[in-house]
Design a protein around this motif. Structure first.
Motif, PDB file in Angstrom:
ATOM      1  N   ASN A 104       0.727  -1.354  -0.004  1.00  0.00           N
ATOM      2  CA  ASN A 104      -0.141  -0.082   0.076  1.00  0.00           C
ATOM      3  C   ASN A 104       0.865   1.348  -0.218  1.00  0.00           C
ATOM      4  O   ASN A 104       0.669   2.277  -0.902  1.00  0.00           O
ATOM      5  N   THR A 105       1.792   1.402   0.923  1.00  0.00           N
ATOM      6  CA  THR A 105       2.686   2.378   1.117  1.00  0.00           C
ATOM      7  C   THR A 105       3.926   2.636  -0.006  1.00  0.00           C
ATOM      8  O   THR A 105       4.002   3.772  -0.585  1.00  0.00           O
ATOM      9  N   LEU A 106       4.631   1.882   0.180  1.00  0.00           N
ATOM     10  CA  LEU A 106       5.905   1.529  -0.736  1.00  0.00           C
ATOM     11  C   LEU A 106       5.292   1.488  -1.878  1.00  0.00           C
ATOM     12  O   LEU A 106       5.870   2.099  -3.160  1.00  0.00           O
ATOM     13  N   GLY A 107       4.262   0.765  -2.545  1.00  0.00           N
ATOM     14  CA  GLY A 107       3.822   0.601  -3.889  1.00  0.00           C
ATOM     15  C   GLY A 107       3.442   1.914  -4.346  1.00  0.00           C
ATOM     16  O   GLY A 107       3.616   2.162  -5.443  1.00  0.00           O
ATOM     17  N   SER A 108       2.834   2.670  -3.544  1.00  0.00           N
ATOM     18  CA  SER A 108       2.191   4.068  -4.004  1.00  0.00           C
ATOM     19  C   SER A 108       3.281   4.993  -4.475  1.00  0.00           C
ATOM     20  O   SER A 108       3.267   5.287  -5.370  1.00  0.00           O
ATOM     21  N   PHE A 109       4.533   5.017  -3.475  1.00  0.00           N
ATOM     22  CA  PHE A 109       5.614   5.753  -3.758  1.00  0.00           C
ATOM     23  C   PHE A 109       6.243   5.168  -5.014  1.00  0.00           C
ATOM     24  O   PHE A 109       6.552   6.053  -5.887  1.00  0.00           O
ATOM     25  N   ASN A 110       6.590   3.862  -5.104  1.00  0.00           N
ATOM     26  CA  ASN A 110       7.156   3.268  -6.297  1.00  0.00           C
ATOM     27  C   ASN A 110       6.400   3.786  -7.517  1.00  0.00           C
ATOM     28  O   ASN A 110       7.336   4.183  -8.429  1.00  0.00           O
ATOM     29  N   LEU A 111       5.019   3.796  -7.572  1.00  0.00           N
ATOM     30  CA  LEU A 111       4.516   4.303  -8.754  1.00  0.00           C
ATOM     31  C   LEU A 111       4.660   5.975  -9.140  1.00  0.00           C
ATOM     32  O   LEU A 111       4.922   6.392 -10.524  1.00  0.00           O
ATOM     33  N   VAL A 112       4.376   6.509  -8.010  1.00  0.00           N
ATOM     34  CA  VAL A 112       4.712   7.966  -8.037  1.00  0.00           C
ATOM     35  C   VAL A 112       6.069   8.544  -8.869  1.00  0.00           C
ATOM     36  O   VAL A 112       6.167   9.160  -9.617  1.00  0.00           O
ATOM     37  N   LYS A 113       7.052   7.567  -8.075  1.00  0.00           N
ATOM     38  CA  LYS A 113       8.515   7.999  -8.488  1.00  0.00           C
ATOM     39  C   LYS A 113       8.896   7.392 -10.228  1.00  0.00           C
ATOM     40  O   LYS A 113       9.502   8.373 -10.860  1.00  0.00           O
ATOM     41  N   ALA A 114       8.309   6.213 -10.439  1.00  0.00           N
ATOM     42  CA  ALA A 114       8.543   5.780 -11.682  1.00  0.00           C
ATOM     43  C   ALA A 114       7.719   6.602 -12.693  1.00  0.00           C
ATOM     44  O   ALA A 114       8.145   7.062 -13.821  1.00  0.00           O
ATOM     45  N   ALA A 115       6.549   7.032 -12.488  1.00  0.00           N
ATOM     46  CA  ALA A 115       5.631   7.696 -13.382  1.00  0.00           C
ATOM     47  C   ALA A 115       6.012   9.062 -13.643  1.00  0.00           C
ATOM     48  O   ALA A 115       6.160   9.868 -14.798  1.00  0.00           O
ATOM     49  N   GLY A 116       6.355   9.643 -12.170  1.00  0.00           N
ATOM     50  CA  GLY A 116       7.060  11.186 -12.169  1.00  0.00           C
ATOM     51  C   GLY A 116       8.154  11.279 -13.001  1.00  0.00           C
ATOM     52  O   GLY A 116       8.402  12.385 -13.803  1.00  0.00           O
ATOM     53  N   GLU A 117       9.165  10.361 -13.153  1.00  0.00           N
ATOM     54  CA  GLU A 117      10.382  10.458 -13.895  1.00  0.00           C
ATOM     55  C   GLU A 117       9.874  10.594 -15.408  1.00  0.00           C
ATOM     56  O   GLU A 117      10.834  11.213 -16.221  1.00  0.00           O
ATOM     57  N   VAL A 118       9.183   9.891 -15.897  1.00  0.00           N
ATOM     58  CA  VAL A 118       8.809   9.812 -17.228  1.00  0.00           C
ATOM     59  C   VAL A 118       7.891  11.105 -17.658  1.00  0.00           C
ATOM     60  O   VAL A 118       8.001  11.860 -18.727  1.00  0.00           O
ATOM     61  N   MET A 119       6.796  11.318 -16.775  1.00  0.00           N
ATOM     62  CA  MET A 119       5.906  12.498 -16.937  1.00  0.00           C
ATOM     63  C   MET A 119       6.800  13.848 -16.990  1.00  0.00           C
ATOM     64  O   MET A 119       6.486  14.940 -17.741  1.00  0.00           O
ATOM     65  N   ALA A 120       7.946  13.968 -16.147  1.00  0.00           N
ATOM     66  CA  ALA A 120       8.581  15.398 -16.061  1.00  0.00           C
ATOM     67  C   ALA A 120       9.259  15.474 -17.476  1.00  0.00           C
ATOM     68  O   ALA A 120       9.849  16.556 -17.648  1.00  0.00           O
ATOM     69  N   GLN A 121       9.708  14.308 -18.365  1.00  0.00           N
ATOM     70  CA  GLN A 121      10.349  14.610 -19.428  1.00  0.00           C
ATOM     71  C   GLN A 121       9.436  14.942 -20.561  1.00  0.00           C
ATOM     72  O   GLN A 121       9.714  15.129 -21.633  1.00  0.00           O
ATOM     73  N   ALA A 122       8.012  15.134 -20.347  1.00  0.00           N
ATOM     74  CA  ALA A 122       7.182  15.367 -21.535  1.00  0.00           C
ATOM     75  C   ALA A 122       6.896  16.456 -21.777  1.00  0.00           C
ATOM     76  O   ALA A 122       7.462  17.555 -21.077  1.00  0.00           O
ATOM     77  N   GLU A 123       6.267  17.038 -22.938  1.00  0.00           N
ATOM     78  CA  GLU A 123       6.025  18.420 -23.131  1.00  0.00           C
ATOM     79  C   GLU A 123       4.979  18.998 -22.422  1.00  0.00           C
ATOM     80  O   GLU A 123       3.849  18.307 -22.307  1.00  0.00           O
ATOM     81  N   PRO A 124       5.092  19.941 -21.909  1.00  0.00           N
ATOM     82  CA  PRO A 124       4.050  20.597 -20.839  1.00  0.00           C
ATOM     83  C   PRO A 124       2.747  21.324 -21.798  1.00  0.00           C
ATOM     84  O   PRO A 124       3.073  21.398 -23.135  1.00  0.00           O
ATOM     85  N   ASP A 125       1.711  21.469 -21.274  1.00  0.00           N
ATOM     86  CA  ASP A 125       0.525  21.811 -21.840  1.00  0.00           C
ATOM     87  C   ASP A 125       0.713  23.389 -22.172  1.00  0.00           C
ATOM     88  O   ASP A 125       1.751  23.907 -21.438  1.00  0.00           O
ATOM     89  N   GLU A 126      -0.322  23.943 -22.451  1.00  0.00           N
ATOM     90  CA  GLU A 126      -0.339  25.404 -22.512  1.00  0.00           C
ATOM     91  C   GLU A 126      -0.265  26.244 -21.147  1.00  0.00           C
ATOM     92  O   GLU A 126       0.234  27.137 -20.924  1.00  0.00           O
ATOM     93  N   ASP A 127      -0.729  25.552 -20.268  1.00  0.00           N
ATOM     94  CA  ASP A 127      -0.471  26.116 -18.945  1.00  0.00           C
ATOM     95  C   ASP A 127       0.744  25.532 -18.108  1.00  0.00           C
ATOM     96  O   ASP A 127       0.978  25.974 -16.814  1.00  0.00           O
ATOM     97  N   GLY A 128       1.760  24.952 -18.713  1.00  0.00           N
ATOM     98  CA  GLY A 128       2.743  24.194 -18.146  1.00  0.00           C
ATOM     99  C   GLY A 128       2.515  23.112 -17.274  1.00  0.00           C
ATOM    100  O   GLY A 128       3.575  22.620 -16.710  1.00  0.00           O
ATOM    101  N   GLY A 129       1.403  22.379 -17.271  1.00  0.00           N
ATOM    102  CA  GLY A 129       1.209  21.170 -16.565  1.00  0.00           C
ATOM    103  C   GLY A 129       1.641  19.773 -17.623  1.00  0.00           C
ATOM    104  O   GLY A 129       1.633  19.984 -18.684  1.00  0.00           O
ATOM    105  N   ARG A 130       2.097  19.065 -16.607  1.00  0.00           N
ATOM    106  CA  ARG A 130       2.324  17.745 -17.474  1.00  0.00           C
ATOM    107  C   ARG A 130       1.456  16.501 -16.831  1.00  0.00           C
ATOM    108  O   ARG A 130       1.732  15.408 -17.121  1.00  0.00           O
TER     109      ARG A 130
END
Length: 252
Positions: A104-130
């Motif tokens: 529950n806890t570590l699993g949630s962190f694992n997904l946040v970390k893994a997804a965040g690394e990929v999402m941070a490299q994407a192009e932002p939208d017109e409001d700067g959001g990813r």
């Protein structure tokens, strides 16, 4: 954020609330990939044990290569491990507690970390959001009944990490939100029997019924669209507040 045409990842999307959310997001035009231990018919799938970061990271990368960087990531994975901790009817030991925290806890962190690394490299939208990452907690984290110490602690950890992660990920234009559901009609709950289950059904104030899985899915979609939802835990419970419960529910 507009959902149609964007990529989404749902961990735990093979059953229950995750399956409902995956299908709902697909109906809104999102390209949905599922991370789970079992495949989902008609949806992209990557197998991973959520408590193992290497597996989760590989799954996120594989799905991102198929559909592009996700703009919405949802984690509905979890495990219970309820019961008394002391006395002749004790069922919870340190190993049970550890496993509940890992999933529950570590699993949630694992997904946040893994997804965040990929999402941070994407192009932002017109409001700067990813995009947004949505974790699933429980109202038990706020009002745990007798016998739910491991689950309450694990989901409490998910709640507690929400704001600091949102503050950290703000520099990448990534929002972090947690949903804390009350009682919902999933196959596991609908098929359960016994006095505790009957009692739980009676506690929802209004609507005077358990939630429908699609109502959880609709909340996920709304979070995806509403940029002001960030760094918060949202109760989705029909005004349900968990009373203390009873010892004899756990007696063997």
């Amino acid at each position: 954020m507009k959902l149609a045409g964007q990529a989404a990842i749902v961990a735990g999307g093979a059953s229950g609330l995750g399956a409902a959310a995956a299908r709902h997001l697909e109906s809104l035009g999102m390209n949905v990939g599922v991370i789970d231990l079992d495949p989902v018919e008609g949806l992209s799938f990557a197998r991973a044990d959520i408590s193992d970061f290497g597996q989760v990271n590989a799954a996120v990368i594989a799905l991102s290569e198929r559909h592009g960087a996700p703009r919405l990531v949802l984690n509905t994975t979890g495990t219970g491990g309820s019961g008394l901790c002391t006395g002749p009817d004790a069922m919870v030991d340190s190993e049970v507690f550890r496993r509940v925290l890992l999933v529950n806890t570590l699993g949630s962190f694992n997904l946040v970390k893994a997804a965040g690394e990929v999402m941070a490299q994407a192009e932002p939208d017109e409001d700067g959001g990813r995009g947004v990452i949505v974790n699933t907690s429980s109202i038990v984290a706020m009002e745990g009944q007798i016998g739910t110490a491991p689950y309450a602690a694990a989901k409490g950890g998910v709640n507690a990490m929400t704001l600091p992660l949102a503050r950290e990920f703000a520099r990448h234009g990534i929002r972090i939100v947690t949903i804390a559901p009350g009682i919902f009609e999933t196959p596991m709950f609908s098929n359960a029997r016994g006095p505790m289950v009957d009692w739980l059904r009676e506690q929802v104030v209004y609507p005077d019924r358990p939630g429908k899985a699609v109502e959880f899915a609709e909340m996920v979609a709304h979070i995806g669209c509403n940029a002001m939802l960030n760094g918060t835990v949202i109760r989705l419970d029909g005004a349900f507040r968990v009373p203390p419960g009873r010892y004899d529910w756990w007696e063997r």
